[in-house]
Design a protein around this motif. Structure first.
Motif, PDB file in Angstrom:
ATOM      1  N   UNK A  66       0.853  -1.195   0.000  1.00  0.00           N
ATOM      2  CA  UNK A  66       0.000   0.000   0.000  1.00  0.00           C
ATOM      3  C   UNK A  66       0.882   1.236   0.000  1.00  0.00           C
ATOM      4  N   UNK A  67       0.399   2.292  -0.671  1.00  0.00           N
ATOM      5  CA  UNK A  67       1.178   3.527  -0.753  1.00  0.00           C
ATOM      6  C   UNK A  67       0.250   4.666  -1.169  1.00  0.00           C
ATOM      7  N   UNK A  68       0.835   5.856  -1.233  1.00  0.00           N
ATOM      8  CA  UNK A  68       0.140   7.046  -1.729  1.00  0.00           C
ATOM      9  C   UNK A  68       0.358   7.134  -3.237  1.00  0.00           C
ATOM     10  N   UNK A  69      -0.714   7.356  -3.994  1.00  0.00           N
ATOM     11  CA  UNK A  69      -0.651   7.464  -5.446  1.00  0.00           C
ATOM     12  C   UNK A  69      -1.238   8.796  -5.876  1.00  0.00           C
ATOM     13  N   UNK A  93       5.951  15.021   6.885  1.00  0.00           N
ATOM     14  CA  UNK A  93       6.236  13.713   7.473  1.00  0.00           C
ATOM     15  C   UNK A  93       6.052  12.541   6.511  1.00  0.00           C
ATOM     16  N   UNK A  94       5.100  12.667   5.591  1.00  0.00           N
ATOM     17  CA  UNK A  94       4.811  11.570   4.676  1.00  0.00           C
ATOM     18  C   UNK A  94       3.869  10.520   5.242  1.00  0.00           C
ATOM     19  N   UNK A 103       8.340   7.807  -2.451  1.00  0.00           N
ATOM     20  CA  UNK A 103       7.021   8.228  -2.942  1.00  0.00           C
ATOM     21  C   UNK A 103       6.455   9.429  -2.187  1.00  0.00           C
ATOM     22  N   UNK A 104       7.211   9.971  -1.242  1.00  0.00           N
ATOM     23  CA  UNK A 104       6.711  11.131  -0.488  1.00  0.00           C
ATOM     24  C   UNK A 104       6.528  12.352  -1.379  1.00  0.00           C
ATOM     25  N   UNK A 105       7.257  12.415  -2.507  1.00  0.00           N
ATOM     26  CA  UNK A 105       7.087  13.548  -3.412  1.00  0.00           C
ATOM     27  C   UNK A 105       5.685  13.600  -4.007  1.00  0.00           C
ATOM     28  N   UNK A 106       4.987  12.476  -4.070  1.00  0.00           N
ATOM     29  CA  UNK A 106       3.613  12.438  -4.591  1.00  0.00           C
ATOM     30  C   UNK A 106       2.693  13.285  -3.714  1.00  0.00           C
TER      31      UNK A 106
END
Length: 162
Positions: free
Chosen positions: A38-41, A130-131, A150-153
């Motif tokens: 799972x992640x941020x998209x 923080x992300x 992926x924090x740049x998303x």
């Protein structure tokens, strides 16, 4: 009879207050670990920008943000099994509750909690740094953490909305 009605009303109010979890303050120690799979998209086009946490290209979604670029506002969508009056988000000790409306979910038999917010809110600014953030879902606490790289998303989403 009147005392019984008042007692029932008070019991209902106390139960409603007790059912909403209280966030904790800033956690000591390292940042929480990302959840495997799972992640941020992030997605943007001329019509809008979207940031979602879950499994990419699936119905497995925990939280989604949508905005019109440059609007300064975001819509929050949180899937839930039961209607709730608010969406509660915490990030690094900053906490906010947004009044939500519940609509039938397009993903499952539950509901979608929907709220509106300013992208400049301190909770979102902390989330950008923080992300990760924490949501409260049907009494459960879920921390949604970006994977390294992926924090740049997250930042790209908020920049698009500002």
């Amino acid at each position: 009879m009147r005392a019984t009605i008042i007692g029932l009303l008070m019991s209902g109010l106390l139960a409603a207050c007790a059912s909403a979890p209280e966030p904790t303050g800033p956690a000591a120690g390292p940042a929480p670990a990302p959840t495997p799979g799972k992640d941020w998209f992030f997605h943007a086009d001329d019509g809008g920008a979207m940031l979602a946490y879950g499994v990419e290209a699936s119905d497995d979604l925990s939280l989604r943000f949508d905005c019109t670029p440059g609007s300064g506002r975001t819509q929050l969508l949180q899937p839930a099994q039961t209607p709730a009056p608010e969406i509660l988000i915490e990030s690094g000790g900053d906490t906010e509750r947004w009044t939500a409306r519940a609509e039938p979910s397009a993903l499952d038999d539950g509901v979608s909690l929907i709220a509106e917010a300013e992208v400049s809110h301190p909770v979102f600014q902390r989330f950008r740094r923080l992300g990760w953030l924490t949501i409260f879902d049907d009494g459960d606490r879920k921390t949604l953490v970006a994977h390294p790289g992926s924090t740049d998303r997250i930042d790209r989403y908020f920049k698009a909305c500002e």
